[in-house]
Design an enzyme around this catalytic site. Sequence first.
Site, short mmCIF file in Angstrom:
data_model
loop_
_atom_site.label_atom_id
_atom_site.label_comp_id
_atom_site.label_asym_id
_atom_site.label_seq_id
_atom_site.Cartn_x
_atom_site.Cartn_y
_atom_site.Cartn_z
N LYS A 4 36.06 34.31 32.15
CA LYS A 4 35.02 33.72 32.99
C LYS A 4 34.16 34.80 33.65
CE LYS A 4 37.59 29.47 33.62
NZ LYS A 4 38.61 28.73 34.38
N GLN A 20 41.57 28.43 39.99
CA GLN A 20 42.22 28.40 38.67
C GLN A 20 43.57 27.68 38.75
OE1 GLN A 20 40.89 29.53 35.71
NE2 GLN A 20 42.67 28.61 34.76
N ASP A 34 33.88 22.95 38.37
CA ASP A 34 34.89 22.49 37.41
C ASP A 34 34.78 20.99 37.16
OD1 ASP A 34 36.49 24.35 36.13
OD2 ASP A 34 37.86 24.61 37.82
#
Length: 292
Positions: free
Chosen positions: A52, A96, A119
């Site tokens: 990322k 995460q 997200d």
Amino acid sequence: MQLIDGKATAAQIKAEIAEEVKQIVESGGKRPHLAAILVGHDGGSETYVRNKVLACEACGFKSTLLRFEDTISEEELLAEVDKLNKDEDVDGFIVQLPLPRHISEQKVIEAIDFRKDVDGFHPINVGRMAIGLPCYISATPKGILELLRRYHVETSGKKCVILGRSNIVGKPMAQLMMQKQYGDATVTVCHSRSRDLKKECREADIIIAAIGQPDFVTADMVKEGATVIDVGTTRVPDATKKNGFRLNGDVKFDEVAPKCAYITPVPGGVGPMTICMLMKNTLSAGKKEFYR
């Protein structure tokens, strides 16, 4: 049979994003800023977050990585989320997953400001997606839609079978494939309790496999000319590989591929698109496209 190349498509999209960011900055606009929180040292999570950060560089974004040991308390982590919520320079951020067992993932997800939830996991974004309002769509389903669109796979009126009902892939994928503005398809969701699962699959024009069972979809489950999207990425021991394992999809690729009109490989199919769509969501966050 045509292979759907997620790696090449993702590279093309990142180049498009980088060009748009360049134009934004040259005209005096703000460079999009993505932050990520990583707790502990899970190997898979380390890899995802590293990729990322690299994707942010490729897109011309500013990126910040906040690392914490897995001994961090839930209260401390929620305080870090609150700091990012209030940081006006951060356009979007992710926490995460998975998190250590002593921390409630749902509580952390709900603590994220939905306007920065790139997200697409916050209940407000999930709810808006379900009724077709503008929002951040979670990256894997969004990436699958983009692959279908860019490869001109006809979805309207087609029968789509989704294998799996997870909150991250199965459920949102079903919602999106059903909606007129996205898939406009007739959708069946199958799972571990489904009867006649093979029969359902054999009738499908499009199969989206997201159950995490290596080689689950076999040739006798797929009709001639179907499109098969393989979301599965399970680590399978492989002594011929330097790291001792290989990534295996939910589809038995070698026997299924000859029957397909289109199919995604593993790796190199859906995976690269997931990170790429996170970049698209970050660009939208920077442009205040959905929420102001």
